[in-house]
Write a protein that holds these residues in place. Structure first.
Motif, mmCIF file in Angstrom:
data_model
loop_
_atom_site.group_PDB
_atom_site.id
_atom_site.type_symbol
_atom_site.label_atom_id
_atom_site.label_comp_id
_atom_site.label_asym_id
_atom_site.label_seq_id
_atom_site.Cartn_x
_atom_site.Cartn_y
_atom_site.Cartn_z
ATOM 1 N N UNK A 85 0.831 -1.199 0.000
ATOM 2 C CA UNK A 85 0.000 0.000 0.000
ATOM 3 C C UNK A 85 0.866 1.251 0.000
ATOM 4 N N UNK A 86 1.892 1.265 0.821
ATOM 5 C CA UNK A 86 2.770 2.427 0.898
ATOM 6 C C UNK A 86 3.388 2.741 -0.462
ATOM 7 N N UNK A 87 3.894 1.714 -1.138
ATOM 8 C CA UNK A 87 4.510 1.925 -2.446
ATOM 9 C C UNK A 87 3.487 2.407 -3.475
ATOM 10 N N UNK A 88 2.317 1.793 -3.482
ATOM 11 C CA UNK A 88 1.274 2.210 -4.432
ATOM 12 C C UNK A 88 0.865 3.660 -4.188
ATOM 13 N N UNK A 89 0.724 4.047 -2.927
ATOM 14 C CA UNK A 89 0.319 5.424 -2.623
ATOM 15 C C UNK A 89 1.411 6.432 -2.974
ATOM 16 N N UNK A 90 2.658 6.044 -2.830
ATOM 17 C CA UNK A 90 3.760 6.916 -3.278
ATOM 18 C C UNK A 90 3.646 7.124 -4.791
#
Length: 186
Positions: A85-90
């Motif tokens: 999720x963190x990578x996708x949101x970045x």
């Protein structure tokens, strides 16, 4: 004197910026040429199908971006859901320039754009929804709940882009990103 070569990436980014701000009907060939750094003749040489082919190329580029930066990231079962999720949101934050850019799908979903590209727009949105649904299932949501949360995520992020543009502030978009983090918290 020979003109500097313009990369495909620069051309697609330029076209996308015009389609995002003007939509399909509002985008003029002069604006598209200016945004790409090409003369109209060179633009037509690269896209003999004109504005329709340019738009299709931009949508293909966006589909590829969603596939690589959202779908593959969120569906990678080898990575912990929180990291996915963190990578996708970045990546989402970057593609929307922290909330300063509008959504290409929104811009093209009006009038002629939807008539010509509705299937591509629908495919891209469905890929986005499936991506977040996969993440939801990875954090223990049943299939229906995962899809509902995926839809809510899409609505909030896209709606926040409209609000951010109207308010000339990235705050609504950033709050939507934070809310998304909370929605998938483990």
């Amino acid at each position: 004197m020979r003109m500097a070569k313009v990369s495909d990436q620069e051309i697609l980014n330029g076209l996308m910026s015009v389609f995002r701000s003007k939509g399909y009907d509002g985008a003029s060939l002069n604006e598209l040429a200016d945004a790409t750094g090409l003369k109209k003749a060179s633009l037509y040489h690269r896209f003999p199908g004109g504005k329709k082919e340019m738009t299709s190329a931009v949508l293909d580029f966006m589909e590829s971006w969603i596939n690589n930066k959202v779908y593959k990231v969120l569906s990678d079962s080898q990575v912990a859901p929180a990291e996915r999720l963190q990578e996708a949101l970045v990546n989402i934050n970057a593609v929307y320039n922290e909330g300063r850019e509008v959504c290409l799908y929104r811009s093209l979903s009006m009038d002629t754009g939807m008539a010509l590209f509705g299937e591509k727009i629908e495919k891209g949105i469905n890929q986005w929804l499936e991506s977040f649904s996969i993440l939801g299932r990875a954090v223990g949501q049943d299939e229906d709940a995962a899809m509902q949360k995926a839809k809510q995520t899409f609505i909030e992020i896209q709606g926040s882009l409209v609000l951010s543009k109207a308010m000339n502030s990235t705050e609504p978009f950033q709050k939507a990103i934070q809310q998304t983090t909370m929605r998938y918290k483990i």
